[in-house]
Design an enzyme around this catalytic site. Structure first.
Site, PDB file in Angstrom:
ATOM      1  CE  LYS A  13      -1.864  -1.127   3.953  1.00  0.00           C
ATOM      2  NZ  LYS A  13      -1.373  -2.506   4.094  1.00  0.00           N
ATOM      3  NE  ARG A  61      -4.839  -1.480   9.972  1.00  0.00           N
ATOM      4  CZ  ARG A  61      -3.944  -1.101   9.371  1.00  0.00           C
ATOM      5  NH1 ARG A  61      -3.809   0.306   8.663  1.00  0.00           N
ATOM      6  NH2 ARG A  61      -2.679  -1.719   9.232  1.00  0.00           N
ATOM      7  NE  ARG A  91       7.804  -2.209   6.286  1.00  0.00           N
ATOM      8  CZ  ARG A  91       6.351  -2.193   6.271  1.00  0.00           C
ATOM      9  NH1 ARG A  91       5.767  -1.836   5.639  1.00  0.00           N
ATOM     10  NH2 ARG A  91       5.879  -2.772   7.493  1.00  0.00           N
ATOM     11  NE  ARG A 120       1.977  -4.700  11.182  1.00  0.00           N
ATOM     12  CZ  ARG A 120       3.180  -4.568  10.358  1.00  0.00           C
ATOM     13  NH1 ARG A 120       4.447  -5.138  10.925  1.00  0.00           N
ATOM     14  NH2 ARG A 120       3.158  -4.136   9.198  1.00  0.00           N
TER      15      ARG A 120
HETATM   16  P1  AP5 Z   1       4.900  -1.550   1.875  1.00  0.00           P
HETATM   17  O1  AP5 Z   1       4.421  -0.719   0.518  1.00  0.00           O
HETATM   18  O2  AP5 Z   1       5.617  -0.967   3.161  1.00  0.00           O
HETATM   19  O3  AP5 Z   1       3.626  -2.389   2.527  1.00  0.00           O
HETATM   20  P2  AP5 Z   1       2.156  -1.948   3.294  1.00  0.00           P
HETATM   21  O4  AP5 Z   1       1.103  -2.239   2.572  1.00  0.00           O
HETATM   22  O5  AP5 Z   1       2.202  -0.451   3.373  1.00  0.00           O
HETATM   23  O6  AP5 Z   1       2.392  -2.562   4.778  1.00  0.00           O
HETATM   24  P3  AP5 Z   1       2.282  -2.041   6.069  1.00  0.00           P
HETATM   25  O7  AP5 Z   1       3.134  -2.839   6.957  1.00  0.00           O
HETATM   26  O8  AP5 Z   1       2.849  -0.357   6.128  1.00  0.00           O
HETATM   27  O9  AP5 Z   1       0.917  -2.011   6.430  1.00  0.00           O
HETATM   28  P4  AP5 Z   1       0.197  -2.169   7.630  1.00  0.00           P
HETATM   29  O10 AP5 Z   1      -1.096  -2.066   7.185  1.00  0.00           O
HETATM   30  O11 AP5 Z   1       0.691  -3.296   8.748  1.00  0.00           O
HETATM   31  O12 AP5 Z   1       0.867  -0.881   8.776  1.00  0.00           O
HETATM   32  P5  AP5 Z   1       0.292   0.622   8.723  1.00  0.00           P
HETATM   33  O13 AP5 Z   1       1.431   1.485   8.740  1.00  0.00           O
HETATM   34  O14 AP5 Z   1      -0.714   0.938   8.202  1.00  0.00           O
HETATM   35  O15 AP5 Z   1       5.794  -2.769   1.504  1.00  0.00           O
HETATM   36  C1  AP5 Z   1       6.282  -3.680   2.287  1.00  0.00           C
HETATM   37  C2  AP5 Z   1       7.709  -4.256   1.738  1.00  0.00           C
HETATM   38  O16 AP5 Z   1       7.538  -5.009   0.656  1.00  0.00           O
HETATM   39  C3  AP5 Z   1       8.732  -3.008   1.363  1.00  0.00           C
HETATM   40  O17 AP5 Z   1       9.792  -3.367   1.844  1.00  0.00           O
HETATM   41  C4  AP5 Z   1       8.479  -3.027  -0.058  1.00  0.00           C
HETATM   42  O18 AP5 Z   1       9.719  -2.573  -0.605  1.00  0.00           O
HETATM   43  C5  AP5 Z   1       8.287  -4.398  -0.452  1.00  0.00           C
HETATM   44  N1  AP5 Z   1       7.218  -4.518  -1.685  1.00  0.00           N
HETATM   45  C6  AP5 Z   1       6.256  -3.883  -1.837  1.00  0.00           C
HETATM   46  N2  AP5 Z   1       5.841  -4.109  -3.020  1.00  0.00           N
HETATM   47  C7  AP5 Z   1       6.397  -5.363  -3.444  1.00  0.00           C
HETATM   48  C8  AP5 Z   1       6.381  -6.064  -4.595  1.00  0.00           C
HETATM   49  N3  AP5 Z   1       5.418  -5.775  -5.475  1.00  0.00           N
HETATM   50  N4  AP5 Z   1       7.275  -6.801  -4.663  1.00  0.00           N
HETATM   51  C9  AP5 Z   1       8.327  -7.183  -3.909  1.00  0.00           C
HETATM   52  N5  AP5 Z   1       8.136  -6.243  -2.706  1.00  0.00           N
HETATM   53  C10 AP5 Z   1       7.365  -5.560  -2.466  1.00  0.00           C
HETATM   54  O19 AP5 Z   1      -0.371   0.275  10.424  1.00  0.00           O
HETATM   55  C11 AP5 Z   1       0.753   0.222  11.474  1.00  0.00           C
HETATM   56  C12 AP5 Z   1       0.039   0.255  12.871  1.00  0.00           C
HETATM   57  O20 AP5 Z   1      -0.612   1.232  13.016  1.00  0.00           O
HETATM   58  C13 AP5 Z   1      -1.242  -1.014  12.705  1.00  0.00           C
HETATM   59  O21 AP5 Z   1      -0.730  -2.204  13.171  1.00  0.00           O
HETATM   60  C14 AP5 Z   1      -2.143  -0.474  13.810  1.00  0.00           C
HETATM   61  O22 AP5 Z   1      -1.800  -0.641  15.185  1.00  0.00           O
HETATM   62  C15 AP5 Z   1      -2.115   1.110  13.670  1.00  0.00           C
HETATM   63  N6  AP5 Z   1      -2.996   1.855  12.732  1.00  0.00           N
HETATM   64  C16 AP5 Z   1      -2.602   2.212  11.398  1.00  0.00           C
HETATM   65  N7  AP5 Z   1      -3.890   2.588  10.775  1.00  0.00           N
HETATM   66  C17 AP5 Z   1      -4.945   2.351  11.508  1.00  0.00           C
HETATM   67  C18 AP5 Z   1      -6.141   2.187  11.344  1.00  0.00           C
HETATM   68  N8  AP5 Z   1      -6.923   2.864  10.307  1.00  0.00           N
HETATM   69  N9  AP5 Z   1      -7.282   1.595  12.397  1.00  0.00           N
HETATM   70  C19 AP5 Z   1      -6.435   1.198  13.649  1.00  0.00           C
HETATM   71  N10 AP5 Z   1      -5.176   0.765  13.769  1.00  0.00           N
HETATM   72  C20 AP5 Z   1      -4.453   1.497  12.753  1.00  0.00           C
HETATM   73 MG    MG Z   2       2.458   1.219   4.965  1.00  0.00          MG
END
Ligand code: AP5
Ligand code: MG
Length: 215
Positions: A13, A88, A127, A172
């Protein structure tokens, strides 16, 4: 245009949102990034959510919906929003409708990144990001062009997220399956959902998303 990127942790994402910002001048609204910024600056919200995030659980719907409303208010009327990691839960999806309607906006697309969960642990534990400008890298899939030097800003310091360990990733993913995946039918019923193959390489995922936005 306002779009949601939906997918489990590590689906790509953030990677794809960053590309859309560069290509289309849209604004990335990542609740994860907002919460990490709040933690870093030690705001009351940041202190309240730290332990929940480190456990891989979801923070309260109210906190994230407030953050999204505030961020939308800072955007220009003609700038499109990319919702990354929000909504979410069903309650957040409902709040988003109200938040958008109050600002004369509506949703154009919900793009689901379809991925194989087994591959995600590798993606997440490999990552890292530039400590200065936040550019994302990966131990195997995207190393800086010059070792230990950020491609974008030239900084030499990198960091890893505290929730990017194999154990927390499993929590997660379970949160995603239990609370986030069930919101897809809400958007499906409204004809908003398109699916892309999130296991393809980053460029072809971007091409699939561009094709949807250009439809
Ligand atoms: P990346 O693009 O970083 O993946 P992502 O989908 O953004 O994954 P996240 O880990 O950020 O998602 P998340 O939903 O767990 O975390 P968030 O910060 O939202 O890609 C990942 C890796 O893969 C990278 O190294 C990239 O280079 C590689 N990659 C990407 N595409 C690729 C491809 N096609 N091929 C190969 N490699 C690839 O949330 C964190 C925490 O915050 C949650 O756990 C929760 O506690 C809180 N939180 C956030 N939002 C909310 C909400 N709305 N409600 C409640 N709690 C929330
Ligand atoms: Mg992210």
């Amino acid at each position: 245009m306002n779009i949601i990127l939906l997918g489990p942790p590590g689906a790509g994402k953030g990677t794809q949102a960053t590309r859309l910002v560069a290509e289309r001048g849209m604004v990335q609204l990542s609740t994860g990034d907002m919460l990490r910024a709040a933690r870093k600056s030690g705001t009351p919200v940041g202190n309240r959510v730290a332990a929940v995030m480190d456990a891989g659980e979801l923070v309260s719907d109210e906190i994230v919906s407030d953050l999204i409303g505030e961020a939308l208010d800072l955007m220009g009327p003609n700038q499109g929003a990319i919702f990354d990691g929000y909504p979410r839960t069903a309650a957040q999806a409902e709040s988003l409708d109200a938040i958008l309607a109050a600002r004369g906006r509506s949703l154009d697309h919900v793009i689901e990144l379809e991925v194989d969960e087994d591959a995600l642990v590798d993606r997440i534990t490999g990552r890292f990001t530039c400590a200065q400008c936040g550019t994302g890298y990966h131990d195997r899939f995207k190393q800086p062009k010059v070792a230990d030097t950020c491609d974008v800003c030239g900084a030499h310091e990198f960091k890893r997220r505290p929730d990017d360990n194999a154990e927390t990733v499993r929590t997660r993913m379970a949160e995603y399956r239990a609370k986030t995946a069930p919101i897809l039918p809400i958007y499906e019923a409204r004809g908003l959902v398109s699916r892309v193959d999130g296991m393809a390489d980053m460029d072809s995922v971007s091409a699939q998303i561009e094709a949807i936005l250009d439809r």
